[in-house]
Design a protein around this motif. Structure first.
Motif, PDB file in Angstrom:
ATOM      1  N   GLU A  53       0.808  -1.202   0.010  1.00 29.19           N
ATOM      2  CA  GLU A  53       0.154  -0.102  -0.055  1.00 29.19           C
ATOM      3  C   GLU A  53       0.724   1.412  -0.090  1.00 29.19           C
ATOM      4  O   GLU A  53       0.700   2.281  -0.695  1.00 29.19           O
ATOM      5  N   ALA A  54       1.789   0.975   0.703  1.00 29.66           N
ATOM      6  CA  ALA A  54       2.743   2.328   0.903  1.00 29.66           C
ATOM      7  C   ALA A  54       3.426   2.692  -0.481  1.00 29.66           C
ATOM      8  O   ALA A  54       3.532   3.961  -0.766  1.00 29.66           O
ATOM      9  N   GLU A  55       3.772   1.796  -1.197  1.00 26.56           N
ATOM     10  CA  GLU A  55       4.468   1.877  -2.541  1.00 26.56           C
ATOM     11  C   GLU A  55       3.455   2.335  -3.488  1.00 26.56           C
ATOM     12  O   GLU A  55       4.090   3.404  -4.309  1.00 26.56           O
ATOM     13  N   MET A  61       1.730  10.075  -4.505  1.00 23.97           N
ATOM     14  CA  MET A  61       2.139  11.331  -4.057  1.00 23.97           C
ATOM     15  C   MET A  61       3.360  11.949  -4.719  1.00 23.97           C
ATOM     16  O   MET A  61       3.185  13.284  -4.949  1.00 23.97           O
ATOM     17  N   CYS A  62       4.201  11.356  -5.154  1.00 28.49           N
ATOM     18  CA  CYS A  62       5.415  11.692  -5.802  1.00 28.49           C
ATOM     19  C   CYS A  62       4.952  12.404  -7.291  1.00 28.49           C
ATOM     20  O   CYS A  62       5.240  13.419  -7.805  1.00 28.49           O
ATOM     21  N   ARG A  75      12.619   8.631  -7.088  1.00 29.14           N
ATOM     22  CA  ARG A  75      13.074   7.277  -6.606  1.00 29.14           C
ATOM     23  C   ARG A  75      12.676   6.949  -5.104  1.00 29.14           C
ATOM     24  O   ARG A  75      12.848   8.157  -4.370  1.00 29.14           O
ATOM     25  N   PHE A  76      12.281   5.991  -4.589  1.00 33.89           N
ATOM     26  CA  PHE A  76      12.129   5.875  -2.958  1.00 33.89           C
ATOM     27  C   PHE A  76      12.147   4.552  -2.726  1.00 33.89           C
ATOM     28  O   PHE A  76      12.161   3.591  -3.304  1.00 33.89           O
ATOM     29  N   THR A  77      12.410   4.564  -1.251  1.00 34.90           N
ATOM     30  CA  THR A  77      12.530   3.069  -0.558  1.00 34.90           C
ATOM     31  C   THR A  77      11.495   3.316   0.442  1.00 34.90           C
ATOM     32  O   THR A  77      11.109   4.392   1.085  1.00 34.90           O
ATOM     33  N   ILE A  78      10.841   1.839   0.804  1.00 36.62           N
ATOM     34  CA  ILE A  78      10.139   1.842   1.910  1.00 36.62           C
ATOM     35  C   ILE A  78      10.519   0.671   2.894  1.00 36.62           C
ATOM     36  O   ILE A  78      10.999  -0.076   2.538  1.00 36.62           O
TER      37      ILE A  78
END
Lengths: 82, 82
Positions: A53-55, A61-62, A75-78
Motif C-alpha cells: 500500500e505504501a508503495e 504522492m510523487c 525514486r524511493f525506498t520503503i
C-alpha cells in the motif's frame, strides 16, 4: 513504514543550484569533484499501511505533489519503522 | 566514487516546508502520513580518490559548505562508480 524519497533533475536539465555549489567547491579547493546533482530528500512516516500500500500511495504522492515529472525524476525506498 | 549526501533538520528544529507539504498531503487525502522531514540531497562524482579519502573530504565539505550544523545534521554514503 518509513518512505525515503529522492527527487533529482533529469539528465540534461539545467541545475543552476548544483552548478553554483560545484563552483564553490572548486574555489575551496575540492578539485576532485567532477559533477554534482542537487535534489530534494523527503522522509515520510506512514501509519497503518502495508509495504505494498505504501508503495502505491508514495508513487501517487510523487506524481501528484512532490516531483515535476517533466524535469524531475524520483525514486524511493520503503522501510519498516525502527 | 559517488558520494550521496542527505541533509535534514535536527529534531526539534522548525521545518515550515515540511509542515506545508504535510498539510497539502492531508488536503489530498493522504491521512496515513503522520510525519514529514524535508531535506537536501546531493550526489557528488569524485575522481581519483580512494573511499577513505572521499570520506574525509566529504565530511569536510558537509561541515564547511553543505550543512548548517547548528540546525542541520548530515549523513552520507560512498559508493564506487558504476
Amino acid at each position: 513504514m518509513i518512505a525515503k524519497i529522492y527527487i533529482t533533475f533529469k539528465d540534461g536539465v539545467l541545475d543552476p543550484q548544483g552548478k553554483a555549489v560545484h563552483h564553490a567547491l572548486k574555489d575551496l579547493g575540492y578539485n576532485e569533484v567532477s559533477g554534482i546533482q542537487m535534489g530534494k530528500y523527503l522522509e515520510l512516516t506512514m501509519d497503518g499501511v502495508s509495504r505494498e500500500e505504501a508503495e502505491i500511495r508514495v508513487t501517487e504522492m510523487c506524481e501528484k505533489l512532490f516531483a515535476n515529472t517533466v524535469i524531475e525524476s524520483y525514486r524511493f525506498t520503503i522501510e519498516p519503522e525502527e
